[in-house]
Design an enzyme around this catalytic site. Structure first.
Site, PDB file in Angstrom:
ATOM      1  N   ASP A  67       0.818  -1.216   0.000  1.00  0.00           N
ATOM      2  CA  ASP A  67       0.000   0.000   0.000  1.00  0.00           C
ATOM      3  C   ASP A  67       0.852   1.266   0.000  1.00  0.00           C
ATOM      4  O   ASP A  67       2.074   1.218   0.124  1.00  0.00           O
ATOM      5  CB  ASP A  67      -0.940   0.013   1.215  1.00  0.00           C
ATOM      6  CG  ASP A  67      -0.263  -0.481   2.493  1.00  0.00           C
ATOM      7  OD1 ASP A  67       0.938  -0.198   2.683  1.00  0.00           O
ATOM      8  OD2 ASP A  67      -0.927  -1.152   3.306  1.00  0.00           O
ATOM      9  N   ASN A 136      -8.056  -3.096  14.190  1.00  0.00           N
ATOM     10  CA  ASN A 136      -9.422  -3.394  13.743  1.00  0.00           C
ATOM     11  C   ASN A 136      -9.464  -4.599  12.796  1.00  0.00           C
ATOM     12  O   ASN A 136     -10.504  -4.886  12.209  1.00  0.00           O
ATOM     13  CB  ASN A 136     -10.051  -2.168  13.072  1.00  0.00           C
ATOM     14  CG  ASN A 136      -9.299  -1.725  11.821  1.00  0.00           C
ATOM     15  OD1 ASN A 136      -8.296  -2.343  11.430  1.00  0.00           O
ATOM     16  ND2 ASN A 136      -9.772  -0.669  11.183  1.00  0.00           N
ATOM     17  N   HIS A 138      -7.539  -4.955  10.036  1.00  0.00           N
ATOM     18  CA  HIS A 138      -7.197  -4.706   8.634  1.00  0.00           C
ATOM     19  C   HIS A 138      -5.870  -5.366   8.267  1.00  0.00           C
ATOM     20  O   HIS A 138      -4.983  -5.538   9.099  1.00  0.00           O
ATOM     21  CB  HIS A 138      -7.199  -3.203   8.305  1.00  0.00           C
ATOM     22  CG  HIS A 138      -6.018  -2.426   8.795  1.00  0.00           C
ATOM     23  ND1 HIS A 138      -6.149  -1.232   9.474  1.00  0.00           N
ATOM     24  CD2 HIS A 138      -4.680  -2.622   8.691  1.00  0.00           C
ATOM     25  CE1 HIS A 138      -4.952  -0.750   9.754  1.00  0.00           C
ATOM     26  NE2 HIS A 138      -4.054  -1.576   9.287  1.00  0.00           N
ATOM     27  N   GLU A 143      -9.895  -2.061   5.172  1.00  0.00           N
ATOM     28  CA  GLU A 143     -10.597  -1.800   6.417  1.00  0.00           C
ATOM     29  C   GLU A 143     -11.860  -2.667   6.530  1.00  0.00           C
ATOM     30  O   GLU A 143     -12.421  -3.110   5.526  1.00  0.00           O
ATOM     31  CB  GLU A 143     -10.990  -0.317   6.494  1.00  0.00           C
ATOM     32  CG  GLU A 143      -9.826   0.652   6.355  1.00  0.00           C
ATOM     33  CD  GLU A 143      -8.950   0.745   7.607  1.00  0.00           C
ATOM     34  OE1 GLU A 143      -9.049  -0.141   8.479  1.00  0.00           O
ATOM     35  OE2 GLU A 143      -8.170   1.703   7.700  1.00  0.00           O
TER      36      GLU A 143
END
Length: 242
Positions: A67, A136, A138, A143
């Site tokens: 990313d 979370n 990811h 996400e």
């Protein structure tokens, strides 16, 4: 899924580096899927040390990153291109043309996403994908949500993700609100995946990802569907496993 609990973070870093180096010894032209953030820094330090000692070469290898932030130039101090140069690429013998990181400052982000996928197709598939995990759940910057995009795409960053990364930027207002990320479908096409996590604050999400339901509400849970995943945890992140 192979879960290993290491005695220390240093042991974890050395183990992950040894797996990557072992792949390059058997397949020098391997494509490595690389990650950024605080998690892989120690792994990259070990790899650079192994290169200096003549134990591994990256001269024929390819690297593709997960990313990049949208809106940061490649020479921005917090860009992932700069991160990879500083923590790994400039310390080893990989040719820079063999490294592929999305350009988050491209004029046409859709075309940039397609180009990133094309780079993987031309030199891949990814032989080994290195991953961290967000609080979370990811992986990459995929996400949690009702659905996930399979291929490289632009994503809106969750506020918890931006808050976690604010320490690198000095203030949350400086953290970009979007990123280009490999999709979960692309990640799962890797021949082997190594997921690394350390610290007590990752224990709950690791347990949920590895033992809970497979759901897009926890993107890392989709790793349960992959046939060749190595999970490397320190004692704190893996305490629930005993």
């Amino acid at each position: 899924m192979n879960i290993r609990i290491l005695n220390s973070r240093e042991d974890l870093n050395a183990t992950a580096a040894a797996v990557i180096a072992g792949l390059l010894l058997t397949k020098p032209q391997a494509m490595l899927g690389l990650a950024t953030g605080s998690t892989p820094i120690g792994i990259y330090r070990h790899l650079a040390d192994m290169y200096r000692k003549g134990q591994v070469s990256f001269a024929r290898a390819y690297a593709v990153n997960l990313d990049e932030y949208v809106g940061l130039s490649q020479n921005h101090p917090q860009s992932y291109r700069n991160f990879m140069n500083e923590h790994l690429f400039r310390h080893i013998d990989i040719p820079i043309p063999h490294t592929h990181i999305p350009d988050g400052n491209a004029n046409d982000l859709e075309a940039e996403c397609a180009a990133h996928e094309q780079a993987i197709l031309e030199h891949g598939p990814v032989d080994l994908q290195l991953l961290g995990i967000g609080h979370n759940g990811h992986i990459g910057f995929n996400e949690p949500g009702h659905s996930l995009t399979g291929y490289t795409h632009v994503v809106d960053l969750d506020e918890r993700t931006r808050t976690a990364n604010a320490r690198f930027f000095g203030h949350i207002d400086a953290v970009p609100k979007q990123a280009v990320t490999m999709g979960v479908g692309t990640i799962l096409k890797a021949k082997q995946i190594i997921l690394v996590a350390f610290g007590a604050d990752k224990a709950d999400i690791i347990k949920r990802a590895l033992t809970g339901p497979v759901t897009t509400a926890c993107p890392a849970s989709l790793l349960q569907c992959h046939p060749n995943v190595l999970i490397l945890l320190d004692q704190e992140a893996g305490g629930w496993f005993h």
